[in-house]
Design a protein around this motif. Sequence first.
Motif, PDB file in Angstrom:
ATOM      1  N   VAL A 288      12.051  -2.564  41.848  1.00 23.84           N
ATOM      2  CA  VAL A 288      11.217  -1.578  41.587  1.00 23.84           C
ATOM      3  C   VAL A 288      11.790  -0.284  42.234  1.00 23.84           C
ATOM      4  N   ILE A 289      11.397   0.838  41.134  1.00 22.08           N
ATOM      5  CA  ILE A 289      11.783   2.540  42.383  1.00 22.08           C
ATOM      6  C   ILE A 289      10.933   3.213  41.842  1.00 22.08           C
ATOM      7  N   LEU A 321      17.790  -5.367  36.816  1.00 20.23           N
ATOM      8  CA  LEU A 321      16.890  -5.002  35.605  1.00 20.23           C
ATOM      9  C   LEU A 321      16.052  -3.818  36.284  1.00 20.23           C
ATOM     10  N   LEU A 322      16.568  -2.682  36.014  1.00 22.09           N
ATOM     11  CA  LEU A 322      15.391  -1.248  36.801  1.00 22.09           C
ATOM     12  C   LEU A 322      13.912  -0.952  36.188  1.00 22.09           C
ATOM     13  N   HIS A 323      12.976  -0.905  37.044  1.00 26.55           N
ATOM     14  CA  HIS A 323      11.975  -1.024  36.369  1.00 26.55           C
ATOM     15  C   HIS A 323      11.340   0.791  37.351  1.00 26.55           C
ATOM     16  N   THR A 324      11.116   1.729  36.868  1.00 26.44           N
ATOM     17  CA  THR A 324      10.282   3.206  37.424  1.00 26.44           C
ATOM     18  C   THR A 324       9.420   3.184  37.993  1.00 26.44           C
ATOM     19  N   VAL A 325       8.986   3.674  39.287  1.00 23.68           N
ATOM     20  CA  VAL A 325       7.700   4.192  38.905  1.00 23.68           C
ATOM     21  C   VAL A 325       7.287   5.190  39.245  1.00 23.68           C
ATOM     22  N   ALA A 354       0.435   2.601  37.472  1.00 24.67           N
ATOM     23  CA  ALA A 354       1.421   1.371  37.471  1.00 24.67           C
ATOM     24  C   ALA A 354       0.694   0.405  38.303  1.00 24.67           C
ATOM     25  N   SER A 355       0.559  -0.625  36.993  1.00 25.62           N
ATOM     26  CA  SER A 355      -0.064  -2.149  37.787  1.00 25.62           C
ATOM     27  C   SER A 355       0.778  -3.551  37.030  1.00 25.62           C
TER      28      SER A 355
END
Length: 653
Positions: A288-289, A321-325, A354-355
Amino acid sequence: MKRKPIKKHIIGDIIQFNSTIGQQQHLLVFFYYFSTYLSSLPLVPFHLNTSIIMPKIYEGNSVPISNAELATLIDAYPKPASLTEYSYGTAGFRYEASLLPCVFVRMGIFSALRSASLGGEEVGVMITASHNPEPDNGMKLADSHGGMLDADWEAHAVSLANAPTSKQTLVLMDTLIQHAKGHHPTKDGKLPKMVVHVGRDTRSHSPQLAALVIRAARAMGATVIDHGLVSTPMLHHFVMHANGHLLPNIIPQRCNESGYYEIMALSYAALLRTGGNRERLSTTSKLVIDGACGIGALKIEKFGQIFAMLQAEGSTKGLPLLHTVNYPGDGPLNDSCGAEYVQKQQLPPKLFKASGVSKKYMTSFDGDADRVVFHYEDESGKFHLLDGDKIAVLVTAFIQEEIRCIDPEEQAVKCGVVQTAYANGSSTLYLKNVVKTNVVIAKTGVKFVHAAAHHNFDVGVYFEANGHGTVLFGPKFYDFVAAAGARLRGTHRHDRANIALRRLRALPALVNQSVGDAMSDMLLVDAILFLKGWDLSTWAKLYNDMPSKQAKVKVADRTVISTNDNETAATAPVSLQTALQSAMDAMALQEGGNGPKPRCFVRPSGTEDAVRVYAEANSQRGADTLASEAMMLVHKLCGGVGSPPKSFLANSL
Ligand SMILES: CC(=O)N[C@H]1[C@@H](OP(=O)(O)O)O[C@H](CO)[C@@H](O)[C@@H]1O
Ligand SMILES: [Mg+2]
């Protein structure tokens, strides 16, 4: 610092890929192949729909505008009355945005002349105030090797920025013009070709400031390559790659945004593949980024797209897996999120819009994506920070281990780490005693740590505690890799030395060689964790940080404070260091001599209008006490503004 062109090394590219980057905005076509040395993949074509914006090129005008017209342009943007002098801070000019148009016009002129003074090598201007709040802006100047502007030229930049009138500006300009003509005479007596790359972050005022730089550089007759919205390290990377003759040929030349992703994603994949059939831990399968509501969030998406393609194509195992917030607009830039907030406050970032995000494996970038820190929440909900010091330890230990697999005596290359006074004392001890590497302490700021890494080591790792850093590979490293390549030719690819060689070969393309780079460093750390089979908690447990506290104090004039060379002690005002030393001695007594000596120092910030305070002790309470005392001393002895700072302990009583 003298410019030393990097010697070319013909050792065969680690990754040779022919890339045809389409000119259409929405189509990027990868045709690449990895050398048989890395993998036996056949030629694999990739088609990627992206929103990569091709740079806008303004061709240089052979007839620059007249001095009278230049004077009109300069006069249109005078120095604000509220400012006595512009200064070149830790990373360039940085002020509240409305104070900057004057500097930007003059630096447009300056950057063109800097390019001319280098005989037409290309230089860069990045419009950003990095981790500062949204109302601030600034500029970072990139020299042709991609690094920060040469220290000698900082003085010229400052003089030009502060010239009281357009007439005096033109006189100073003329000195620089004569310098360029003297060093690089042309047949027609004109200035050599000039090329300036421009990039900007997501701040609302960056487009107007960019337009001023572009206008002024073009007025000088320079070609301007406007890359639009990019991260700081991307702009530096473009400049370095534009001057390809300065690059060792182990690094494929790619001077545009597509090339940037291509080089990093593919060398990262090459590094992962040295792990054989290793599986990814479930705790690191999703990264998570936190993009700090800035440029990094927009740019990281491209890696996600390339990873998805690599995944589908099936050659590379273990891609996360990249997940951007925290995208631009989700919240205020750098506010309660991003690397600066997380590292300085030692708190998790606020997740805007983002939750339900997993907090097992997280990173935070800063506003221009040249810093990265890692963090996670453990089973009990406790927050753990892995800062630049932890990254330096992980990366150095990894590289040294790989080098030792080829050269157990460590005769061929000298590795080492550059830290600043802000480095946690435990990290320095760990580097010296466990990793058994060389440690050098330099002044705060990339220009100092970068220079020290380049100067002292063949493999120089530098990371500021805040997460800005990279690894510089020098000529001896490339010689070492070339010699090892010749010696290990024909060995089995699962032979440990062979694996080590493939890992070392992949690094200079993956690790941004111009400046610290959040995306490149994030991929490097992730690859190392994957290869070691570690998650963040294993890494965090390598050593325990000394409890520390950082704070800022407002004073009327922060230049009243000066420090010694490595910034660990104040040299003015005279009474300050004596008082700080007494506070440290008292804390040492209180701690009863257990553990390392408590430490505290203060220095004027070079990016903000504040004095920074750092304290470290054997307990959090001790560090908080020491920091509170240092803040009060700064306020009392250095002209503090407003009421005296409150003690940190007041909150915990
Ligand atoms: C303590 C700290 O984090 N200082 C930072 C900060 O400089 P200051 O001069 O301390 O404001 O910004 C610089 C540029 O990003 C960075 O190089 C440096 O490490
Ligand atoms: Mg930054």
